[in-house]
Write a protein that holds these residues in place. Sequence first.
Motif, short mmCIF file in Angstrom:
data_model
loop_
_atom_site.label_atom_id
_atom_site.label_comp_id
_atom_site.label_asym_id
_atom_site.label_seq_id
_atom_site.Cartn_x
_atom_site.Cartn_y
_atom_site.Cartn_z
N UNK A 77 0.81 -1.22 0.00
CA UNK A 77 0.00 0.00 0.00
C UNK A 77 0.85 1.28 0.00
N UNK A 78 2.18 1.10 0.01
CA UNK A 78 3.09 2.25 0.06
C UNK A 78 3.47 2.67 -1.37
N UNK A 79 3.43 3.98 -1.62
CA UNK A 79 3.85 4.50 -2.93
C UNK A 79 4.80 5.68 -2.73
N UNK A 80 5.59 5.93 -3.77
CA UNK A 80 6.47 7.11 -3.82
C UNK A 80 7.39 7.22 -2.62
N UNK A 81 7.95 6.09 -2.19
CA UNK A 81 8.84 6.17 -1.03
C UNK A 81 10.16 6.85 -1.42
N UNK A 82 10.50 7.88 -0.68
CA UNK A 82 11.74 8.62 -0.94
C UNK A 82 12.48 8.85 0.37
N UNK A 83 13.79 8.60 0.32
CA UNK A 83 14.62 8.90 1.48
C UNK A 83 15.30 10.25 1.23
N UNK A 84 15.45 11.06 2.27
CA UNK A 84 16.10 12.37 2.13
C UNK A 84 17.31 12.46 3.04
N UNK A 118 -5.32 3.25 1.02
CA UNK A 118 -6.12 2.48 1.98
C UNK A 118 -6.42 1.09 1.44
N UNK A 119 -6.81 0.18 2.34
CA UNK A 119 -7.04 -1.20 1.91
C UNK A 119 -8.51 -1.48 1.63
N UNK A 120 -9.42 -0.70 2.24
CA UNK A 120 -10.85 -0.97 2.01
C UNK A 120 -11.17 -0.91 0.51
N UNK A 121 -10.54 0.06 -0.18
CA UNK A 121 -10.81 0.26 -1.61
C UNK A 121 -10.47 -0.97 -2.46
N UNK A 122 -9.50 -1.77 -2.00
CA UNK A 122 -9.00 -2.85 -2.85
C UNK A 122 -9.67 -4.18 -2.56
N UNK A 123 -10.52 -4.23 -1.52
CA UNK A 123 -11.01 -5.53 -1.07
C UNK A 123 -11.75 -6.33 -2.13
N UNK A 135 -7.25 -3.46 8.38
CA UNK A 135 -6.93 -2.59 7.26
C UNK A 135 -7.16 -1.12 7.57
N UNK A 136 -7.45 -0.36 6.52
CA UNK A 136 -7.58 1.08 6.73
C UNK A 136 -8.54 1.69 5.73
N UNK A 137 -9.14 2.79 6.14
CA UNK A 137 -10.00 3.56 5.27
C UNK A 137 -9.54 5.01 5.28
N UNK A 138 -9.37 5.57 4.09
CA UNK A 138 -8.98 6.97 3.97
C UNK A 138 -10.04 7.65 3.13
N UNK A 139 -10.84 8.49 3.75
CA UNK A 139 -11.87 9.23 3.02
C UNK A 139 -11.78 10.67 3.46
N UNK A 140 -11.20 11.49 2.57
CA UNK A 140 -10.95 12.88 2.93
C UNK A 140 -12.19 13.52 3.52
N UNK A 141 -12.01 14.20 4.63
CA UNK A 141 -13.08 14.97 5.30
C UNK A 141 -14.25 14.13 5.80
N UNK A 146 -7.60 3.94 10.88
CA UNK A 146 -6.19 3.71 10.66
C UNK A 146 -5.61 2.63 11.57
N UNK A 147 -5.24 1.53 10.99
CA UNK A 147 -4.40 0.58 11.69
C UNK A 147 -2.97 1.01 11.39
N UNK A 148 -2.27 1.44 12.41
CA UNK A 148 -1.02 2.18 12.17
C UNK A 148 0.10 1.33 11.58
N UNK A 149 -0.01 0.00 11.62
CA UNK A 149 1.02 -0.82 10.98
C UNK A 149 1.04 -0.60 9.46
N UNK A 150 -0.05 -0.05 8.92
CA UNK A 150 -0.09 0.23 7.48
C UNK A 150 0.54 1.58 7.15
N UNK A 151 0.74 2.42 8.17
CA UNK A 151 1.19 3.79 7.93
C UNK A 151 2.60 4.07 8.43
N UNK A 152 2.99 3.35 9.48
CA UNK A 152 4.26 3.65 10.12
C UNK A 152 5.15 2.41 10.07
N UNK A 153 6.37 2.58 9.58
CA UNK A 153 7.30 1.46 9.50
C UNK A 153 8.34 1.50 10.60
N UNK A 154 9.29 0.58 10.54
CA UNK A 154 10.33 0.51 11.56
C UNK A 154 11.68 0.24 10.90
#
Length: 619
Positions: A77-84, A118-123, A135-141, A146-154
Amino acid sequence: MKKLIFTLLAASIVACTPKVNDLATSMPIETNIDLVNVKNDMVHVSVDPGRFTAESINFYIPKTVPGTYSNNDYGQFIENLTAYDYNNKPLQATSVDVNTWKIDNATQLDRIEYDVNDSFDTEGEVEDPVFSPAGSNIEANKDFFLNLHMFVGYFDNLKEQSYLLHFKHPSGFEASTSLHKATTKTQEANTDTFLANRYFEVTDNPIMYSKPDSQTFSVNDIEVTLSVYSPNKVYSAVSIKNEMEKMMKAQKTFLGDINSTKTYNILLFLGAMEKGDPTGFGALEHHTSTTVVLPETMPKEDMVKTMTDVVSHEFFHIVTPLTVHSEEIQYFDYNNPKMSEHLWMYEGVTEYFANLFQINQGLIDEQDFYDRIATKIQNSKRYNDSLSFTKMSKNVLVEPYKDQYANVYEKGALIGMCLDIIIREESNGEKGILWLMKQLSREYGMDKSFKDDELFDKIVSLTYPEVRTFFNTYVIGDTPIPYDEFLNKAGLTFHTEEKETGFFLNGQIPYIDVNPQNNEIFVRKTALNSSMKALGLKSGDIIKSVNGTEFTMENIRNVIIGSMSWQPETDINMVINRDGEELTLKGKVGSPSIEVDKITKMETTTPQQDTLREAWLKG
Ligand SMILES: [Zn+2]
């Protein structure tokens, strides 16, 4: 609560170099999650650790998380990963696999940024979707689930490092979570900062952002908060609060003096059943909260019943695996997980408790409880009954064991019941499996795990030799359980009855289903009714037409409603496709019936049987 971890090594370096307090091993990982500037249902995240001394470092998003027992590759579910680097210039970040990125020149790494889908969209679109409550749902406004394992890595070797999680959210939105707010001096408007003491706490604390709809109530010394997102406002927290409160009070009374959390959050997401909405319903346990996903279209009575069954199951997980678990769970490896052989306990006993407490506390009556057990026996037969449960459990991430997983809620619960009956019988009704679980949670606990292959010995040492025989034969061994024998001990019999059913529907459960990929209607893999069998229908058959009418998504409702007025002598003509071959099946509708397993009290029972049953259900 745990304090921030400052390692001895970091402390000793502090003594010799003045710049050390920016080291990754001594800094919390600053994470920014932007819920305001949402683009294409994606949330932008930046993860900023301290300074690394290693030349190269890996960054991970989990492949799996505790409680799901499946590999989901959340990195997909991760896109455009960039390290700075520290000059804000991109650094080389190489994708090692779907969940891992390798950063060279890690000493120069300032932060990593990426977008999360988000994962709900792909089910509906993928074969093995992420289970909605994980999973997760992202619906602006509208809503962020958010299950944070989908958003935050280690990062390598930094799983024990603390995280500061900064959320920028739309105005008027509030967070529902068991995470603790961190007080920072310069808090901007519409931002929240939470502290997680280690990566595990990031993954263990889901969070929902929406316009507030919460109710809080006390269950003894536990403060429970129920938060609801219902897109069409069909339900609100207040509309089901009383039922949840009654249920959880009954649970707490049943559990008695077991150490538990002081706060508990129920995050309920209701799907509108439209495109992009979740389809995997149920819940996922966390130590101090649960995520629940259900359809908003459910009538109130079903909603309350389902919430009772589902939330009580998740809450009982505070017993196991949350306080009684093996090393595999204590030291959970998110990207190379080792499975425990004790799913019969983590899921089975938990599910059994979720039914037992309801009869124990008078939420359901005896026959209702027996019917639930009978249904579990019936459902368990859909799986391989001659398969070692420990072997299945240990290998649950791979085929062919993977498909057997859901049997943990059926046969797993029945294993719990049989153990309960054995322990009650041997202790003259005084002790049962709840007593056993309390002993185990005293012996182990949140921070003390058992070795996977020592648990059976421990349980036998606390109980009776008959328990070992049971484990060896029916849990480790592959002999199907003779449920009749166990039920007889409590004065119950188990038999099969014929029950009337509809042709396409058994109550509310259809015999047919729709393939979301091509909209074909097929016969489900389930026990078929007598009329379907007589006609020659088999599971997997694709139904093309019924009595000359094409059977499609558009008219499925009409055909089913029409079938309700069929008489036994009505002729039926069905064109089906079986393994690519078109066949015409002809016959009479007949009187569709289905075999159901039934548990009832014996006509005559002995006083011992009555005592055992009473102790089992009400003790
Ligand atoms: Zn569970």
